[in-house]
Design an enzyme around this catalytic site. Sequence first.
Site, PDB file in Angstrom:
ATOM      1  N   THR A   1       0.829  -1.209   0.000  1.00  0.00           N
ATOM      2  CA  THR A   1       0.000   0.000   0.000  1.00  0.00           C
ATOM      3  C   THR A   1       0.860   1.254   0.000  1.00  0.00           C
ATOM      4  O   THR A   1       0.467   2.290  -0.549  1.00  0.00           O
ATOM      5  CB  THR A   1      -0.935  -0.018   1.229  1.00  0.00           C
ATOM      6  OG1 THR A   1      -1.863  -1.086   1.059  1.00  0.00           O
ATOM      7  CG2 THR A   1      -1.703   1.279   1.398  1.00  0.00           C
TER       8      THR A   1
ATOM      9  N   SER B   1       1.242  -7.536  -0.898  1.00  0.00           N
ATOM     10  CA  SER B   1       1.945  -8.574  -0.118  1.00  0.00           C
ATOM     11  C   SER B   1       1.071  -9.785   0.205  1.00  0.00           C
ATOM     12  O   SER B   1       1.582 -10.799   0.668  1.00  0.00           O
ATOM     13  CB  SER B   1       2.570  -7.995   1.145  1.00  0.00           C
ATOM     14  OG  SER B   1       1.629  -7.858   2.182  1.00  0.00           O
TER      15      SER B   1
ATOM     16  N   THR C   1       1.588  -4.358   4.334  1.00  0.00           N
ATOM     17  CA  THR C   1       1.419  -4.701   5.758  1.00  0.00           C
ATOM     18  C   THR C   1       0.924  -6.135   5.968  1.00  0.00           C
ATOM     19  O   THR C   1       1.128  -6.712   7.026  1.00  0.00           O
ATOM     20  CB  THR C   1       0.401  -3.753   6.436  1.00  0.00           C
ATOM     21  OG1 THR C   1      -0.857  -3.862   5.759  1.00  0.00           O
ATOM     22  CG2 THR C   1       0.869  -2.316   6.433  1.00  0.00           C
ATOM     23  N   ASP C   2       0.256  -6.705   4.940  1.00  0.00           N
ATOM     24  CA  ASP C   2      -0.488  -7.943   5.190  1.00  0.00           C
ATOM     25  C   ASP C   2       0.375  -9.159   5.540  1.00  0.00           C
ATOM     26  O   ASP C   2      -0.036  -9.996   6.347  1.00  0.00           O
ATOM     27  CB  ASP C   2      -1.410  -8.254   4.000  1.00  0.00           C
ATOM     28  CG  ASP C   2      -2.616  -7.312   3.972  1.00  0.00           C
ATOM     29  OD1 ASP C   2      -2.860  -6.641   5.000  1.00  0.00           O
ATOM     30  OD2 ASP C   2      -3.307  -7.247   2.939  1.00  0.00           O
TER      31      ASP C   2
HETATM   32  C1  SIN Z   1      -0.296  -5.269   1.057  1.00  0.00           C
HETATM   33  O1  SIN Z   1      -0.089  -5.942   2.073  1.00  0.00           O
HETATM   34  O2  SIN Z   1       0.496  -5.263   0.081  1.00  0.00           O
HETATM   35  C2  SIN Z   1      -1.543  -4.462   0.927  1.00  0.00           C
HETATM   36  C3  SIN Z   1      -2.027  -3.945   2.212  1.00  0.00           C
HETATM   37  C4  SIN Z   1      -1.085  -2.985   2.889  1.00  0.00           C
HETATM   38  O3  SIN Z   1       0.051  -2.760   2.508  1.00  0.00           O
HETATM   39  O4  SIN Z   1      -1.558  -2.391   3.893  1.00  0.00           O
END
Ligand code: SIN
Length: 331
Positions: free
Chosen positions: A20, A68, A101-102
């Site tokens: 993100t 991710s 983050t995922d």
């Molecule tokens: C991801 O994990 O690539 C999408 C969600 C995020 O980064 O918060």
Amino acid sequence: MQVSGEMNKKKIVILGTGGTIAGTAAQAGDNLGYTAAQVGIGQLVAALPALGDSHHALLSEQVAQVDSKDMDFDIWCRLAQRVAHWLAQDEVQGIVITHGTDTLEETAFFLQAVLDPAKPVVLTCAMRPATALAPDGPQNMLDAVATASHAGARGVVVVCAGVVHSAVDVQKVHTYRLDAFSSGDAGALGRVEEGRLRLFRNWPSAHVGHGLGAIESIASGAGASAWPRVDIVLNYAGADGRAVRALVADGVQGLVVAGTGNGTLHHALEAALLQAQAAGVRVVRATRCLEGRVLPRAGDTLADSLGLSPVKARVALMLDLLASPGQARDV
Ligand code: SIN
């Protein structure tokens, strides 16, 4: 690769993998309907002139460009190799990795387990896309660079919303909040305040310490299919062990079970797991609780995860099976 800053300064290398933090939405106010992994790492760095105030020269390199949720073993191998490559250069002070983050906690734990770096490797992220009216990525990047610049910093850590977490303890605990990560009982490693790191406890050191060798042979050989098959199953009301039997029939080599409470299991699920273990499948018992760890009890028949969450216990078990393939059953 892009370079900014003076050439005789020590370097911080910023590796982009997507997420993100590199996401874009059609409308600036849209924090949900965006597409992750759109903006290149060079562009993200260039858009943040304050990074130029760092006492280090900055280099950037795009290692991957993914949401991710789609993280895979090939990217993990490539990332570990690029991190190892840069850390081996005397003039490199540390690494920053931008990541979604995922699955950030899995990548962080994987890198710590495989590299146990003597220099800092700082993963950072964002909960809002780069096009948001108030994006969180830029401040997280600045804080990550400040952390990687800190004298004496070492090991793999995560920086988000001003908080520094150890790769071993960090977990994503919130779907929306900017401060989406927690280190649970262990507590944060530190905080970044106005560009300075306030450290609360020691930097992470070897957790599993497997070395890069095993994964390099995978990277140069069979690729993803050479990774040991390890899946995660969950305990819940009515869990009957059918999923375990199906996975065993399908050739799984390791199973992590996210038990209830102190790793407790429905008797039918436990029976299926014991049967799998007797057939040569490695079984590890973690807990589905967000905090606390499985405390061993006399007479336990299934190994506990030594405090690791289910997703990290899976990474540790895959690396274990990779390091000692003899322990895995023939499939
Ligand atoms: C991801 O994990 O690539 C999408 C969600 C995020 O980064 O918060």
